[in-house]
Scaffold this motif. Sequence first.
Motif, PDB file in Angstrom:
ATOM      1  N   GLU A  88       0.757  -1.189  -0.090  1.00  0.00           N
ATOM      2  CA  GLU A  88      -0.057   0.010   0.011  1.00  0.00           C
ATOM      3  C   GLU A  88       0.853   1.226   0.028  1.00  0.00           C
ATOM      4  O   GLU A  88       0.647   2.279  -0.735  1.00  0.00           O
ATOM      5  CB  GLU A  88      -0.842  -0.190   1.405  1.00  0.00           C
ATOM      6  N   SER A  89       1.890   1.117   0.671  1.00  0.00           N
ATOM      7  CA  SER A  89       2.919   2.371   0.662  1.00  0.00           C
ATOM      8  C   SER A  89       3.394   2.506  -0.675  1.00  0.00           C
ATOM      9  O   SER A  89       3.508   3.926  -1.234  1.00  0.00           O
ATOM     10  CB  SER A  89       3.824   2.159   1.632  1.00  0.00           C
ATOM     11  N   ARG A  90       3.685   1.454  -1.340  1.00  0.00           N
ATOM     12  CA  ARG A  90       4.138   1.762  -2.555  1.00  0.00           C
ATOM     13  C   ARG A  90       3.277   2.324  -3.634  1.00  0.00           C
ATOM     14  O   ARG A  90       3.424   3.061  -4.514  1.00  0.00           O
ATOM     15  CB  ARG A  90       4.860   0.296  -3.153  1.00  0.00           C
ATOM     16  N   GLU A  91       2.028   1.796  -3.714  1.00  0.00           N
ATOM     17  CA  GLU A  91       1.030   2.486  -4.439  1.00  0.00           C
ATOM     18  C   GLU A  91       0.760   3.913  -4.133  1.00  0.00           C
ATOM     19  O   GLU A  91       0.660   4.711  -5.227  1.00  0.00           O
ATOM     20  CB  GLU A  91      -0.325   1.477  -4.136  1.00  0.00           C
ATOM     21  N   LEU A  92       0.989   4.104  -2.679  1.00  0.00           N
ATOM     22  CA  LEU A  92       0.346   5.748  -2.500  1.00  0.00           C
ATOM     23  C   LEU A  92       1.684   6.349  -3.029  1.00  0.00           C
ATOM     24  O   LEU A  92       1.390   7.750  -3.300  1.00  0.00           O
ATOM     25  CB  LEU A  92       0.442   5.746  -1.023  1.00  0.00           C
ATOM     26  N   ALA A  93       2.792   6.032  -3.210  1.00  0.00           N
ATOM     27  CA  ALA A  93       4.005   6.748  -3.466  1.00  0.00           C
ATOM     28  C   ALA A  93       4.076   6.729  -5.153  1.00  0.00           C
ATOM     29  O   ALA A  93       4.340   7.900  -5.513  1.00  0.00           O
ATOM     30  CB  ALA A  93       5.469   6.168  -3.011  1.00  0.00           C
ATOM     31  N   THR A  94       3.597   5.670  -5.777  1.00  0.00           N
ATOM     32  CA  THR A  94       3.611   5.818  -7.216  1.00  0.00           C
ATOM     33  C   THR A  94       2.627   6.169  -7.825  1.00  0.00           C
ATOM     34  O   THR A  94       2.395   6.711  -9.064  1.00  0.00           O
ATOM     35  CB  THR A  94       4.186   4.499  -7.719  1.00  0.00           C
ATOM     36  N   LEU A 130      -1.611   6.861   4.448  1.00  0.00           N
ATOM     37  CA  LEU A 130      -1.216   5.187   4.539  1.00  0.00           C
ATOM     38  C   LEU A 130      -2.526   4.729   5.780  1.00  0.00           C
ATOM     39  O   LEU A 130      -2.915   3.726   5.357  1.00  0.00           O
ATOM     40  CB  LEU A 130      -0.061   4.939   4.921  1.00  0.00           C
ATOM     41  N   ARG A 131      -2.382   5.343   6.730  1.00  0.00           N
ATOM     42  CA  ARG A 131      -3.296   4.840   7.647  1.00  0.00           C
ATOM     43  C   ARG A 131      -4.876   4.936   7.534  1.00  0.00           C
ATOM     44  O   ARG A 131      -5.523   4.046   7.537  1.00  0.00           O
ATOM     45  CB  ARG A 131      -3.241   5.765   9.064  1.00  0.00           C
TER      46      ARG A 131
END
Length: 235
Positions: A88-94, A130-131
């Motif tokens: 999820e962190s990766r998707e939020l960043a990309t 993220l949260r």
Amino acid sequence: MTTHSNEAHGGALSQRLNALRAGVLGANDGILSTAGVVLGVAGATTDQTQVLLAGIAALVAGAVSMSLGEYVSVSSQRDSEKALVVKESRELATMPQEELAELVQLYEARGLSNETATVVANELTAKDALRAHLDIELGIDPDNYVSPTVAAFWSAAAFVAGGLLPVLAVVLTTAALRVPITYTAVLIALGLTGALGARLGGAPPGRAALRVVVGGAVGLLVTYGIGSLVGATLG
């Protein structure tokens, strides 16, 4: 601040209730499985030492098995949750815009209008994207992972606490009264743990108690009967 505090308190309370319910179920397993071994051996022999040794062996083996099973299960769950957090962190960043649109859709699916869902999604994203996604999309609290070690310890402790009952019944009673007293004590304990577990889960306690008592009564009779047959055959 108040909302976050209330959510944290609610999550902690929910976890405590889940842990307590798991403890009750672990004690229930300890009672029934240890009693099954004790009564099975008591059906085959009146030797108190043999019955006691079998009970202790069942208690230790069951506790170890429960502990290892819980450790593996919780470890696997925690690893999966951490992998989802990384993803999820990766998707939020990309692709932040796509993730924001997804968050809006998730809140719309909960019953909010598009306008309200957009406002909520934007505000939560600005605060902690993220949260926000972990909460509504995956139901994960990154600050509240369950410890596999703690889960394993309490699982074993609950099993031992329940399994001590039939073992003590064997030690404290005479050969003539051992089986009926153990059988009665175990059924009473099963009824209490069944009712308590149901109450903690919000289910009707009477029905749950009856179900576990009837099942336990049949199971114990079967093990005692098999023990008696084996004892008679070997004797």
